[in-house]
Enzyme design. Structure first.
Site, short mmCIF file in Angstrom:
data_model
loop_
_atom_site.label_atom_id
_atom_site.label_comp_id
_atom_site.label_asym_id
_atom_site.label_seq_id
_atom_site.Cartn_x
_atom_site.Cartn_y
_atom_site.Cartn_z
N LYS B 166 -46.73 17.19 -102.86
CA LYS B 166 -48.20 17.08 -103.66
C LYS B 166 -49.02 16.94 -102.39
CE LYS B 166 -49.51 12.73 -104.73
NZ LYS B 166 -50.70 11.87 -105.21
N LYS B 200 -39.03 8.55 -111.41
CA LYS B 200 -38.98 7.32 -111.92
C LYS B 200 -38.23 7.21 -112.95
CE LYS B 200 -43.22 5.69 -109.88
NZ LYS B 200 -42.79 4.55 -109.14
N GLU B 234 -54.39 0.35 -109.49
CA GLU B 234 -53.84 -0.02 -108.34
C GLU B 234 -54.78 -1.42 -107.74
OE1 GLU B 234 -52.60 2.23 -104.95
OE2 GLU B 234 -52.68 4.07 -106.15
N HIS B 258 -49.84 13.35 -111.18
CA HIS B 258 -48.74 12.44 -111.89
C HIS B 258 -49.07 12.20 -113.17
CE1 HIS B 258 -47.55 11.87 -107.95
NE2 HIS B 258 -48.59 10.84 -107.43
#
Lengths: 336, 510
Positions: B166, B200, B234, B258
Site C-alpha cells: 500500500k 495479523k 498511536e 486497514h
C-alpha cells in the site's frame, strides 16, 4: 503462592483453590492493579516419580508449558516418603507477560502418594479435573511402561489414565519392546497415546517431506532402494524404529538400522539412495542437521527438541494422529 | 497428475515455501530490512524455506552479493522479534541471497535481474517460479510493472506473481489507473495487494470467532448491536516520516485500507466455503454496501484533526507542524474519524465509528461492539454521579497490543441489596496461546508463495474502499482547517466527540 498440606479430598482442594483466587484478586485490588486473569485450556496431569532430578525437570517444564498451554496442572508424585493418607498442596502459578500490567495465573495441585495409596488417587483426580476441557496425562513414571505392572500403584495409575483425552509418554531410555507393548495395550483400549520419541523426529521428518515436495525428487521416490538409519545408543531407540517405520510406509524399500558414533543420543543419520541420487541427513551438532541432496548442502535448525518444545508440540495435537498411528503399527513388522 | 508426497504430515508440519525466487525491488529500504528479511529468515529457521529458493534484491546502491548478505544479516539480527539468531542456519540461508544494483528506470537493470534470476535458477533450481515484490516508493510501481512487461519477465515456464505494498493509489482515479496498468502485464489472479493488517493473527481470529462459534452470530446484526467503534491509535508522532505522512494523512494511511478492511472482516456475511474466492467476495460485497457520503454530509459524518505541541509525562513533544520535513502550514490530517453506515439487511441503521490518529494517549487497535440495552432497565448501577442505568454489554476485539476478546456484562455486587456493576470476561490471546505468533509478513509471504490470496486485497475491494473515502478527501481538500485542533496526548478533537453525540453516543476510552 503456596498453601499448607490438605487432605486430598476433592471438596477441600476445590475450596482451597477458590480461596487462592480470592486472595490473589484481593492482593491485586489492594495494590490498585487490574485483577488477575485466570487462564485454563485443559487439565494437565503429570504422573511422576519422586526423584530429585526427575521432579525438577517436570516442574520446570510444567512452568514453561503454562504460558503456551494454560492449565489446571495436577502433579501426582509417587513417593515412598509420602505420609499417611493422601495430601495435597494447592498453588497458583502467576506471571506477567512482558510489558503488561495484568498477571496471568494458572492453578497447580500437587498430590504425593505412596505406591500403596495409588488406588485412592483416581477418585480424587476425578473430582478435581476441569469440566468440559481436555484432560492430558503426561506419564513420566517409567514403571508405567513396564509390563510387570499389576500392582496397586499401576492399577491406581490406570484409573487416572482412563480419564485422559490423551496420554503422553517418553520411551527414551526404557526397554523398547516392553514400552511399545504397553502403549499398544492402551491404544487397543481406544486411548490416544503420544510418545516424545516420535516428537523428536519432527525436524527430521519435516526435512525429508520438504525434499520430496520437489517434483523431480518425488518422481525419484520409487527408485529408492537403500534406506539407512543410524543411531548412537547401544540398542536401537524407539525413535530409530519409528523413523524406519515411517519411511517404509512411504518407500518400497526396507530400512537398515545400524549403530554409529556421532552426536546423540538417539537418531544420528538417515540416508536414502537411488541409482541417480542420494539424500542424507546427518546430525552435526546439538541443534543442527546437515542436509545433502546430491551435491547440495543445507544446514537445518533442530530447534524444537527441548523437553518443553517436545511437550508443546504434543499438546497441540490432542486428537488422533494418523501418521504416528500408521508408523506405530508398522514398527511391529520391523521388529518381527 | 503426480503422486502425492507420502511424507506430508499436515497435523504437525507448517506450510512451507515451494521452490521459487523472490525479487525485491527496494531491497535497501526500511520494509525489507525491518520486515521482509526477518520474516524470510524466520521461515528458514523454522525449516519452511527449501533448498530451491533464491532472493534477488535490487536497489540503486552499488553492492556485491557479499555486501548485501552482510547488510541483511545485520538487519535480521537487529530486527528479528521473539526469535533466536542461529549462525549456521543463516550461513545456509544467505547463500540464497543475491543482489543487483540498478536504477528502476533503466532497462539494463531488468536485464541484469533476468541474468541473476537465470543464475539463481541454475544454482538453486527454483522451478522458474518468480515472485516480484514492490517495496519501492509508490511512484515507481507503474514503471517497474511496465518494465517487467517489456522484458517479458511476467511470463515463463513457472508462475509469476507480483506483490504490491500500500498505498494502492492516492485516490480512486489513481487506484483505478494503477489497477489497469497492472492488468496490462499481470492478470488479477497473479496480483497480490498486501495489507499487513489482514495478516495479523488477531484479525484472522475475528473470522474464527464469528464463524467457528454458534453463539455470537445470531446477535451479530442490527437487532442487537447498537453501534460499533473501531479505534487505531498511536501514541507516537510521525517519527521522521513527516514528508511522506504529509502527503498521505490518517484517512488515506489507515482508514481507506486497514480499518475499512477490518470493518469488512467484522461485518461481512459468512462465506459459504472458507476459501480465497468466497471470503474475498464477501469482503468486497460488504465494502460495496458501505454508504458513500454526499459532500454536504461530510462535515456531519467525518472529522479531521491535527495534533499540536503538548507536554506528555513532563516532556515537551512537538506538534505535527513542528516535525521535521513538515510544512509549518500543513493541512494534513493526523487524526481522522468517520461515521459509516452499511446499507444491507443485517446492518441498516447501525453506526460504525472509525477513528485513527497519531499522538493519542496510547497505542491501541480494537473493535468495540456495543449491544442494545435490555428493554427494561430493572437495575441501577452506582456511579460517582449517583445511580444510573447500567452500561450495555460490550464485546471488545483487541487487535493490539494485548490481543484478545473481552465481554462486559453486569453482575450483582456482593452484599445485600441488588446493586449491579459491570465485570469483564477476558480471553487473552497471549495467555491462551502463549506460543510465538508468526508475524503478519511471515504469514503473508508464505501465502503468496503458495498461491493463497485469501488475506490479500482484490482490485474491486481496493476501489470500493476508495469510493467510500473519496468524497471525504474531496471536501477536505477544498477546506481550510484551523489546525492544530487537538493536543498531543489527548483522544482527538472535540468535533469528534460531537460527531458521536449527534447520534446519542460517546467514544469509549480504550
Amino acid at each position: 503462592m503456596s498453601s499448607v498440606a490438605l487432605p486430598a479430598q476433592p471438596e477441600r482442594i476445590m475450596k482451597e483453590l477458590a480461596r487462592v483466587w480470592t486472595s490473589l484478586a484481593e492482593e491485586e485490588r489492594h495494590q490498585g492493579g487490574p485483577t488477575v486473569l485466570r487462564a485454563c485450556a485443559m487439565t494437565l496431569i503429570v504422573a511422576t516419580d519422586d526423584e530429585d532430578e526427575e521432579s525438577l525437570a517436570a516442574s520446570q517444564t510444567l512452568t514453561e508449558l503454562m504460558h503456551a498451554h494454560p492449565s489446571r496442572a495436577i502433579v501426582l508424585r509417587s513417593s515412598d516418603r509420602a505420609g499417611e493418607g493422601l495430601s495435597a498442596h494447592v498453588f497458583a502459578q502467576c506471571w506477567k507477560p512482558f510489558g503488561k500490567a495484568q498477571q496471568i495465573c494458572c492453578e497447580q495441585i500437587e498430590i504425593a502418594a505412596r505406591p500403596d495409596q495409588w488406588l485412592d488417587v483416581g477418585p480424587t483426580v476425578l473430582g478435581i479435573i476441569v469440566p468440559d476441557l481436555p484432560v492430558v496425562v503426561w506419564c513420566r513414571q517409567k514403571s508405567a511402561l513396564r509390563s510387570s505392572a499389576n500392582d496397586r500403584a499401576q492399577v491406581g495409575l490406570e484409573s487416572v489414565l482412563s480419564l485422559a483425552t490423551k496420554t503422553i509418554v517418553d520411551t527414551r531410555g526404557i526397554p523398547v519392546p516392553e514400552a511399545l507393548a504397553r502403549m499398544r495395550e492402551w491404544k487397543q483400549r481406544g486411548r490416544i497415546v503420544g510418545d516424545l520419541e516420535w516428537t523428536r523426529l519432527t525436524p527430521w521428518r519435516q526435512t525429508i517431506a520438504h525434499v520430496f515436495e520437489d517434483f523431480d525428487a518425488l518422481s525419484e521416490l520409487k527408485n529408492i532402494r537403500t534406506v539407512e538409519i543410524a543411531y548412537t545408543d547401544e540398542v536401537a531407540p524407539a525413535s530409530a524404529l519409528y523413523a524406519a517405520a515411517w519411511l517404509e510406509n512411504g518407500i518400497a524399500a526396507n530400512a537398515a538400522l545400524r549403530r554409529e558414533e556421532g552426536f546423540g543420543p538417539g537418531l544420528h543419520r538417515i540416508s536414502l539412495k537411488s541409482g541417480n541420487t542420494s539424500i542424507e541427513l546427518e546430525r552435526t551438532g546439538p541443534t543442527c542437521i546437515r542436509l545433502n541432496v546430491g551435491d547440495k548442502e543445507q544446514q537445518i535448525s533442530m530447534a524444537g527438541s527441548s523437553l518443553y518444545e517436545l511437550m508443546h508440540e504434543e499438546l497441540t495435537v490432542l486428537g488422533p494422529d494418523a501418521v504416528f498411528d500408521a508408523a506405530f503399527e508398522k514398527v511391529r513388522e520391523i521388529r518381527s | 497428475m503426480a503422486d502425492a508426497n507420502p511424507f506430508q504430515d499436515p497435523l504437525r508440519f507448517e506450510r512451507r515455501v515451494p521452490p521459487c525466487a523472490i525479487v525485491i525491488f527496494g531491497a535497501n529500504g526500511d520494509l525489507t530490512k525491518r520486515k521482509l528479511l526477518p520474516a524470510l529468515y524466520r521461515l528458514a529457521y523454522e525449516r519452511r524455506i527449501p533448498q530451491n529458493f533464491a532472493m534477488v534484491g535490487n536497489s540503486r546502491t552499488p553492492m556485491s552479493d557479499e555486501d548485501f548478505r552482510q547488510k541483511m544479516k545485520e538487519s535480521v539480527q537487529k530486527f528479528i522479534e521473539n526469535s533466536p539468531f542461529d549462525e549456521s542456519v543463516w550461513e545456509s540461508f544467505e547463500q540464497t541471497l543475491y543482489y543487483v544494483a540498478g536504477d528502476l528506470k533503466d532497462t539494463r537493470c531488468y536485464q541484469a535481474i533476468q541474468k541473476k534470476l537465470a543464475e539463481a535458477e541454475q544454482q538453486n533450481q527454483t522451478g522458474d517460479n518468480v515472485l516480484y515484490y514492490l517495496s519501492t516508493q509508490p511512484s515507481y510501481y507503474e514503471i517497474v510493472i511496465e518494465q517487467l512487461g517489456k522484458h517479458t519477465m511476467n511470463r515463463g515456464k513457472g508462475w509469476r506473481r507480483i506483490v504490491i505494498e500500500k498505498p494502492f493509489g492516492h485516490d480512486l482515479a489513481s487506484a483505478h489507473k494503477l489497477n489497469q496498468q497492472t492488468h496490462e502485464v499481470f492478470p488479477e489472479e497473479d496480483v497480490y495487494r498486501i495489507d499487513h493488517y489482514l495478516g495479523k493473527e488477531t484479525v484472522q481470529n475475528i473470522l474464527a470467532f464469528r464463524f467457528g462459534n454458534g453463539i455470537f452470530e445470531p446477535l451479530w446484526n442490527r437487532r442487537y448491536v447498537n453501534n460499533v467503534q473501531i479505534t487505531a491509535a498511536e501514541s507516537i508522532g510521525v517519527e521522521g516520516r513527516g514528508a511522506y505522512y504529509q502527503e498521505a494523512g490518517a484517512l488515506r494511511d489507515m482508514i481507506q485500507n486497514h480499518l475499512l478492511q477490518v470493518m469488512a472482516t467484522v461485518t461481512m456475511e459468512p462465506p459459504t466455503v472458507f476459501d480465497a474466492t468466497n471470503v474475498r467476495d464477501e469482503r468486497a460485497k460488504l465494502l460495496r454496501a458501505i454508504r458513500v457520503m454526499k459532500p454536504e454530509q461530510v462535515p456531519l459524518y467525518a472529522v479531521a484533526g491535527q495534533y499540536g505541541p503538548a507536554k506528555i509525562g513532563g516532556q515537551q513533544v512537538p506538534g505535527f507542524r513542528q516535525e521535521e520535513g513538515v510544512d509549518p502550514e500543513s493541512q494534513t490530517d493526523t487524526y481522522a474519524a468517520g461515521t459509516f453506515f452499511v446499507d444491507n439487511w443485517r446492518w441498516a441503521g447501525v453506526p460504525f465509528y472509525i477513528r485513527s490518529g497519531k499522538r493519542l494517549p496510547k497505542r491501541v487497535t480494537d473493535i468495540a461492539i456495543q449491544f442494545n440495552a435490555p428493554p427494561l432497565a430493572m437495575f441501577q448501577q452506582e456511579t460517582r454521579m449517583g445511580p444510573r442505568a447500567p452500561r450495555p454489554n460490550l464485546l471488545v476485539l483487541r487487535i493490539q497490543p494485548e490481543e484478545g476478546i473481552s465481554l462486559r456484562f453486569l453482575s450483582k455486587s456482593p452484599g445485600s441489596g441488588m446493586r449491579v456493576r459491570p465485570v469483564s470476561m477476558d480471553f487473552n490471546y497471549g495467555s491462551s496461546f502463549g506460543e510465538r505468533s508468526p508475524s503478519a509478513y511471515e504469514t503473508l509471504l508464505v501465502d503468496v508463495m503458495t498461491g493463497d490470496p485469501t488475506l490479500y486485497t482484490r482490485q474491486d475491494m481496493v476501489e470500493a474502499s476508495w469510493k467510500v473515502v473519496q468524497p471525504i478527501l474531496d471536501v477536505w481538500q477544498n477546506q481550510k482547517f484551523n489546525f492544530p485542533n487537538y493536543d498531543a496526548g489527548t483522544w482527538g478533537p472535540r468535533e469528534s466527540d460531537e460527531m458521536l453525540a449527534r447520534q446519542g453516543h460517546v467514544w469509549r476510552t480504550p
